[in-house]
Design an enzyme around this catalytic site. Structure first.
Site, PDB file in Angstrom:
ATOM      1  CG  HIS A  66      -1.691   1.280   1.408  1.00 57.13           C
ATOM      2  ND1 HIS A  66      -2.933   1.469   0.844  1.00 57.13           N
ATOM      3  CD2 HIS A  66      -1.408   2.423   2.077  1.00 57.13           C
ATOM      4  CE1 HIS A  66      -3.379   2.663   1.161  1.00 57.13           C
ATOM      5  NE2 HIS A  66      -2.466   3.271   1.906  1.00 57.13           N
ATOM      6  CD  GLU A  67       2.048   3.404   3.656  1.00 53.40           C
ATOM      7  OE1 GLU A  67       2.229   4.515   3.103  1.00 53.40           O
ATOM      8  OE2 GLU A  67       1.064   3.165   4.378  1.00 53.40           O
ATOM      9  CG  HIS A  87       0.538   6.360  -0.641  1.00 52.27           C
ATOM     10  ND1 HIS A  87      -0.663   6.856  -1.113  1.00 52.27           N
ATOM     11  CD2 HIS A  87       0.266   5.810   0.572  1.00 52.27           C
ATOM     12  CE1 HIS A  87      -1.621   6.628  -0.225  1.00 52.27           C
ATOM     13  NE2 HIS A  87      -1.084   5.988   0.800  1.00 52.27           N
TER      14      HIS A  87
END
Length: 226
Positions: A98-99, A102
């Site tokens: 998920h990170e 980004h």
């Protein structure tokens, strides 16, 4: 908290937020103990995903705390918490991916991510000032200060509106990548990764709901004061 027409909804949303935080903690605790199919730590998954997307210069760093994971667009770093960085679990894999999602958004200059980044610092300063403006406006009967506080709370609501698509898109990118590289492994692993990211997404929805009822409450106070 300012007492107003939306005080009860604020309390209800606050309670719901606490329940959601508890759900996130339980969900991550469960899947944080289940080893992922490839036995890769969060740091290894993040490094692999970054390299596969041409982000070789973005470092993966360990940070203190639990679920303090974040991507820093100013320093271009993926920062993973202690429960993710060196842990080879389904939960750690999902959070790490998920990170990196980004970082992928940053690479293509996703408009919502860029806007959120520009809003973060001035909004933080403004929100520290907003309660004092509201108090001064109410007790000194200065409508200009009161409405300036309302505007700052409105800006906070806008920040949450912008945050939702950023977070949902990062989770989408994470799940697509994990599937494409076969990192989810079993159906159970895929379900676990999705559950972790869904629980995390609910916290952002709760944040938006809280910002919304707070804004409506302050708006009601301002209208009544006029």
């Amino acid at each position: 908290m300012f007492l107003g027409p939306y005080t009860i909804p604020i309390i209800l949303v606050f309670v719901a937020s606490m329940l959601i935080q508890g759900y996130l903690s339980r969900t991550y605790r469960k899947w944080g103990q289940v080893r992922n199919a490839r036995g890769l730590t969060g740091a290894q998954v993040a490094r692999m995903m970054l390299d596969d997307n041409g982000l070789h210069d973005v470092p993966v760093q360990a940070v203190r705390g639990n679920l303090t994971d974040h991507y820093d667009p100013t320093k271009k770093t993926v920062n993973l918490s202690e429960s993710v960085y060196g842990v080879a679990s389904v939960g750690a894999m999902a959070v790490a991916a998920h990170e990196v999602g980004h970082a992928m958004q940053d690479k293509v200059h996703m408009p919502a991510l860029v806007l959120r980044g520009k809003m973060a610092v001035p909004l933080s300063l403004g929100m520290n000032l907003a309660p004092w403006l509201l108090l001064a406006g109410i007790f000194l009967q200065l409508s200009g200060l009161l409405w300036l506080g309302v505007i700052l709370f409105g800006a906070a609501l806008l920040f949450h509106v912008v945050t939702l698509p950023v977070e949902f898109d990062a989770s989408r990118r994470a799940l697509v990548y994990l599937d494409s590289r076969g990192l989810n492994g079993t159906v159970e692993g895929k379900s676990g990764a999705k559950n972790v990211l869904t629980a995390a997404a609910l916290t952002y929805v709760a944040g938006f709901a809280m910002a919304l009822v707070q804004f409506l409450n302050i708006l009601g106070i301002a209208r009544n004061s006029d």
